[in-house]
Design a protein around this motif. Structure first.
Motif, PDB file in Angstrom:
ATOM      1  N   ALA A  80       0.839  -1.208   0.000  1.00  0.00           N
ATOM      2  CA  ALA A  80       0.000   0.000   0.000  1.00  0.00           C
ATOM      3  C   ALA A  80       0.870   1.253   0.000  1.00  0.00           C
ATOM      4  N   LYS A  83       2.086   2.124  -3.250  1.00  0.00           N
ATOM      5  CA  LYS A  83       1.000   2.346  -4.239  1.00  0.00           C
ATOM      6  C   LYS A  83       0.788   1.127  -5.151  1.00  0.00           C
ATOM      7  N   SER A  85      -1.036  -1.670  -3.778  1.00  0.00           N
ATOM      8  CA  SER A  85      -2.097  -2.523  -3.231  1.00  0.00           C
ATOM      9  C   SER A  85      -3.327  -2.579  -4.129  1.00  0.00           C
ATOM     10  N   ARG A  86      -3.679  -1.443  -4.741  1.00  0.00           N
ATOM     11  CA  ARG A  86      -4.887  -1.453  -5.583  1.00  0.00           C
ATOM     12  C   ARG A  86      -4.741  -2.479  -6.718  1.00  0.00           C
ATOM     13  N   TYR A 290      -1.944   3.667   2.373  1.00  0.00           N
ATOM     14  CA  TYR A 290      -1.655   4.269   1.068  1.00  0.00           C
ATOM     15  C   TYR A 290      -1.771   5.792   1.123  1.00  0.00           C
ATOM     16  N   ARG A 291      -2.190   6.320   2.284  1.00  0.00           N
ATOM     17  CA  ARG A 291      -2.468   7.755   2.351  1.00  0.00           C
ATOM     18  C   ARG A 291      -2.048   8.289   3.727  1.00  0.00           C
ATOM     19  N   ASN A 401      -6.174  -0.682   3.229  1.00  0.00           N
ATOM     20  CA  ASN A 401      -5.236  -1.018   2.144  1.00  0.00           C
ATOM     21  C   ASN A 401      -5.799  -0.788   0.750  1.00  0.00           C
ATOM     22  N   PRO A 403      -7.214   1.800  -1.696  1.00  0.00           N
ATOM     23  CA  PRO A 403      -7.389   3.246  -1.892  1.00  0.00           C
ATOM     24  C   PRO A 403      -8.691   3.610  -2.585  1.00  0.00           C
TER      25      PRO A 403
END
Ligand code: SF4
Length: 435
Positions: A80, A83, A85-86, A290-291, A401, A403
């Protein structure tokens, strides 16, 4: 909210923000490097053995068996943060896994199926896989699926829950039940890896684990200072040794260094937002990996998270200087006493105490679409805290996890409303709850 008496946020949300980090914050790279290199070495050398394991599992047991713990959940957070994880979650969903499933689980399934590298959340094939239902039942099914896919032996612990009304005699029975499973586990490990428990090594790991936890609890004591010398912008990363390597000296050295920094900062009356700390917050739930910039968004309003039940839960007090059997019984006791299994009454009391101790102005509850254990009962918790503590409580629906669950504009609007309520409370106007 009362539209007739709007109270603007205390600070300009567009102003540049500066969060003071500790001088030794960067030293986290040493325990991380140790962990990843040692894990790599153990995965490559045929006489060394590794195990996948999960949150809530006593790492001391594995260390006492000279088995290195690998953490799919921790690697999911790496994915995550990078960037990735998506992409991995969507890959798992393309394999048929539901959108409603835990996003750690899907990140790991995606990572294994696509052969993701370590830096993107990949993880080596282990010699054994072991898990427990201490925190959630997802671990069981997730690890079972992966054990079958990788053709790796699996051992699952069945951990009873201590709930309200569980008497001492029953608890002692539960502990005996857990210890019996430890001995079954030792047989399993011997059969599949040839490793046997080293009693001295296990007791030493338990003692070092308590040393690490005690340092974290001391760090938390200093977070009570106003301004707070340490905020969630840093704790979300620095608690790493507690999760993956309790009982290892490298993590202890790191905690000793940051505690020294925190003491110095507190003695000087400085904080992460020196001169700008206006709102002290509690954040319940798993962060949005992720943020992580979210903590800096809060800092724009002069808000600092000074207490997280999540990171604190990894540092329970563990009696030491015990013999072998008593060490095992204590490990079992600690496994069962996790805040996520507290009933609502106990949870409300726990929150109220923290709100008082840490002088909290507002609480953010992360209602995590992935995680039932950390989200159950949040509406009741929010209502109780608002009524009994007269404090604004905000529920954010999101995911740790995935986004796709993070709606920037919606979350910003809700944070602004939340800050207005905290400001109004500070200026003695009656506070009103958020939906
Ligand atoms: S459901 Fe919650 S506790 Fe279980 S693995 Fe997922 S995030 Fe962790």
């Amino acid at each position: 909210m009362n539209a007739e008496q709007p109270t603007p946020p205390a600070m300009d949300p567009n102003a540049p923000v500066r969060v003071e980090t500790l001088p030794h914050a960067g030293d986290l790279r040493w325990p991380m490097t140790w962990y990843f290199l040692t894990g790599k070495l153990y995965s490559l050398l045929p006489w060394k053995k590794t195990a996948w394991t999960c949150a809530g599992f006593p790492i001391e047991l594995l260390l006492g068996l000279d088995i290195f713990p690998l953490h799919p959940e921790n690697m999911a957070t790496v994915a995550a943060a990078q960037k990735q994880s998506r992409r991995l979650i969507e890959h798992a969903e393309s394999m048929g896994y539901s959108r409603d499933l835990c996003s750690y689980c899907k990140t790991n399934i995606g990572a294994v199926d696509t052969g993701a590298p370590l830096k993107h959340g990949g993880i080596a094939r282990p010699d054994i896989i072991t898990c427990t239902n201490t925190i959630c039942d997802t671990h069981w099914k997730w690890f079972q699926i992966q054990a079958e896919k990788l053709d790796v032996p699996l051992f699952v612990f069945d951990c009873p829950k201590i709930v309200s009304g569980t008497d001492d005699r029953t608890i002692e029975g539960y502990i005996t039940y857990m210890v019996e499973q430890f001995f079954d586990f030792f047989d399993f490990v011997k059969k599949h890896t040839g490793k046997k428990p080293d009693i001295d090594r296990m007791i030493k790991a338990a003692e070092q684990s308590e040393r690490l936890s005690a340092l974290w609890r001391e760090i938390y004591e200093y977070r009570k200072h106003v301004p707070s010398p340490y905020g969630m912008a840093e704790t979300s990363a620095s608690f790493f040794p507690l999760v993956v390597m309790p009982g290892v000296r490298s993590g202890i050295r790191f905690f000793e260094k940051i505690l020294g920094d925190i003491k110095q900062r507190a003695d000087q009356g400085k904080g992460t937002l020196t001169g700008r700390e206006r709102y002290r917050l509690m954040f319940e739930g798993i962060p949005f990996w992720y943020r992580m910039r979210f903590m800096y968004d809060l800092a724009r309003y002069g808000a600092v998270v000074v207490y997280e039940p999540y990171t604190f839960s990894f540092a329970p007090s563990k009696p030491v200087n015990l013999g072998y059997m008593e060490t095992l019984r204590q490990v079992a006791r600690t496994m069962m006493d996790v805040p996520y299994s507290y009933n609502l009454e106990k949870r409300i009391a726990y929150f109220k105490q923290a709100i008082s101790d840490y002088r909290i102005d507002g609480v953010i509850l992360h209602e995590n679409l992935s995680c039932r254990p950390s989200s159950t009962g949040m509406i009741d918790l929010k209502n109780a805290l608002q009524q009994e503590c007269d404090i604004p409580v905000l529920i954010i629906q999101c995911d740790m996890n995935d986004p796709r669950a993070f709606s920037e504009a919606q979350i910003n609007t809700r944070i602004e409303g939340f800050v207005e309520l905290m400001e109004r409370r500070k200026t003695h106007s009656p506070s009103v709850g958020l939906d």
